[in-house]
Write an enzyme that holds these catalytic residues in place. Sequence first.
Site, PDB file in Angstrom:
ATOM      1  N   PHE A 101       0.847  -1.186   0.000  1.00 22.00           N
ATOM      2  CA  PHE A 101       0.000   0.000   0.000  1.00 22.00           C
ATOM      3  C   PHE A 101       0.890   1.247   0.000  1.00 22.00           C
ATOM      4  O   PHE A 101       2.049   1.174   0.427  1.00 22.00           O
ATOM      5  CB  PHE A 101      -0.890  -0.041   1.249  1.00 22.00           C
ATOM      6  CG  PHE A 101      -1.945   1.020   1.314  1.00 22.00           C
ATOM      7  CD1 PHE A 101      -3.056   0.968   0.494  1.00 22.00           C
ATOM      8  CD2 PHE A 101      -1.835   2.085   2.204  1.00 22.00           C
ATOM      9  CE1 PHE A 101      -4.032   1.955   0.554  1.00 22.00           C
ATOM     10  CE2 PHE A 101      -2.800   3.069   2.270  1.00 22.00           C
ATOM     11  CZ  PHE A 101      -3.906   3.002   1.431  1.00 22.00           C
ATOM     12  N   PRO A 102       0.402   2.393  -0.488  1.00 20.32           N
ATOM     13  CA  PRO A 102       1.274   3.570  -0.603  1.00 20.32           C
ATOM     14  C   PRO A 102       2.002   3.987   0.676  1.00 20.32           C
ATOM     15  O   PRO A 102       3.127   4.480   0.596  1.00 20.32           O
ATOM     16  CB  PRO A 102       0.314   4.659  -1.075  1.00 20.32           C
ATOM     17  CG  PRO A 102      -0.665   3.925  -1.918  1.00 20.32           C
ATOM     18  CD  PRO A 102      -0.875   2.617  -1.198  1.00 20.32           C
ATOM     19  N   THR A 103       1.397   3.792   1.846  1.00 20.37           N
ATOM     20  CA  THR A 103       2.080   4.207   3.078  1.00 20.37           C
ATOM     21  C   THR A 103       3.088   3.176   3.574  1.00 20.37           C
ATOM     22  O   THR A 103       3.811   3.447   4.535  1.00 20.37           O
ATOM     23  CB  THR A 103       1.069   4.474   4.198  1.00 20.37           C
ATOM     24  OG1 THR A 103       0.317   3.272   4.454  1.00 20.37           O
ATOM     25  CG2 THR A 103       0.139   5.613   3.848  1.00 20.37           C
ATOM     26  N   LYS A 104       3.156   2.009   2.938  1.00 22.21           N
ATOM     27  CA  LYS A 104       4.032   0.945   3.416  1.00 22.21           C
ATOM     28  C   LYS A 104       5.480   1.196   3.000  1.00 22.21           C
ATOM     29  O   LYS A 104       5.819   2.229   2.417  1.00 22.21           O
ATOM     30  CB  LYS A 104       3.531  -0.408   2.925  1.00 22.21           C
ATOM     31  CG  LYS A 104       2.160  -0.804   3.479  1.00 22.21           C
ATOM     32  CD  LYS A 104       2.137  -0.869   4.987  1.00 22.21           C
ATOM     33  CE  LYS A 104       0.920  -1.594   5.543  1.00 22.21           C
ATOM     34  NZ  LYS A 104      -0.358  -0.932   5.247  1.00 22.21           N
ATOM     35  N   ASN A 105       6.347   0.209   3.275  1.00 18.81           N
ATOM     36  CA  ASN A 105       7.788   0.418   3.110  1.00 18.81           C
ATOM     37  C   ASN A 105       8.238   0.447   1.651  1.00 18.81           C
ATOM     38  O   ASN A 105       9.317   0.945   1.345  1.00 18.81           O
ATOM     39  CB  ASN A 105       8.547  -0.658   3.884  1.00 18.81           C
ATOM     40  CG  ASN A 105       8.228  -0.596   5.361  1.00 18.81           C
ATOM     41  OD1 ASN A 105       7.946   0.469   5.897  1.00 18.81           O
ATOM     42  ND2 ASN A 105       8.250  -1.738   6.025  1.00 18.81           N
TER      43      ASN A 105
END
Length: 374
Positions: free
Chosen positions: A177-181
Site C-alpha cells: 500500500f502507498p504508506t508501506k515500506n
Amino acid sequence: MLPYGRQSISAADIEAVTAVLRGDWLTTGPTVTAFEEAISALAGGHRAVSCTSGTAALHIAYAALGVGPGDEVITTPMTFVATASCAAMLGARVIFADVDYETGLLDPVAVETALTKQSRVISAVDYAGQSADYPALQSLADQVGAKTLADAAHSVGGSANGRPVGDLADVTTMSFFPTKNLTTGEGGAVVCKDPVLAQRAHEFHFIGLVRDPSRFELTDEGPWHQEVHEYGVNYRLTDLGAALGLSQLRRLDEFKRRRTEITARYNAAFAGVDGLRTPGRRAGVDPMWHLYPLRVLGGRRREIFERMRAAGIGVQVNYIPVYWHPVFARQGYRRGLCPNAERFYAEELSLPLYPDLTDPDVDRVIETLLSLVG
C-alpha cells in the site's frame, strides 16, 4: 496537513511504469515474474506470489493453508482487521491472544495459553516494523501441528537474528500500500517456505487454474486446456504495479536508512519526557520502522491527537483492538479480553514517518508535540 505516511515516487519509478505501458503486457506478464523473483530474493529465496493487496495476501495465505470450519487461528488484536477477518471469512474461529505491552507484538506466553488441538495457524503481526518472536511461536505451533504466519505488512526489508523477513515463519504476507515500506500502488505478496503451499497460493490467486498437464483430470483435451480443481479468485497483480514495485525495491535500503534516522530523532527527543513513552524494541530485531508508535500517558491521547491534527500534524492511531469492531463484538467477543492490547491502544499515537519527511518537518512534529505535553 503533514501526513502520517505517504509514498515516495521518483522519476525512475514513473519511467518504469510508462515503459510497461509502451510494451505488450499490462498483466500476467514478465514484469510480474521479475517482481516475484525480486521479492523471493529479499525474503530468503522462498517462492513469492504477488497479489492485489495485503488483505488479498492474507486471504490467499489462509486458503493455501487449508483454513476452514472447525479450525482455530490464534492472532493478535493489535492489527488491521484483515489479519483476523480473512481467517473468519473462511470459517475459522479466531482466537485473540494478548500482546507484549512494551512492543505491541503477539506474546508467546498468551499464545501458549490459547493453544488447542484445533489450532491451525498462529498468525503474528510485525507491528510497527519489528518482527515477532517467531522461534517461540514456531515451537508452539509444532506442538500441535499448526503453521506460523507472519503478517509482515509493516516489516518488509527488516530482519531478526540475521534472517530476513520472509524467512521467519512458514508463510509470510506483505503489503505494498502507498504508506508501506515500498509500494505497487495497491498490492501485496505471499511468501511460502513449502513449495506445495506456494503452488496452492499461486493457483488460488489465479482463479484456481491448473495448467500442469501431469495433474489434469480431463486428459483428452487439446493444448489449450486448463482446468479448475479448487475454487480460486482473481487477485493477480498487474505488470504496471509490479514495475513500480521493482523500481521501489532498488530504493528500499535508502527508505530503511531514512526511516531509522527519523525514528532515532524521535526517540532522542521524547526519551524521559513526562507523559510520553517511546516504542519498545525487541532484542535481535533489525526493524524496518513503518510506524512510530509513541505512547501518550495519563489519559491524554485523544486530546493530544486532536490538538496535533489542529496544528496540521497528521497523527494516526494504530489500531483499535480487532475484537472491538462490531463484526466481532456481535459474535460474542468482549472488551477486556486482551488487557495489554487495550491499554496499548488507549495510549498509542503514530507520528508522521516516511522517507520524504524532511528534517524541518521532523523538527516541527517534535516541537509541536513537546509544546502540547509540557
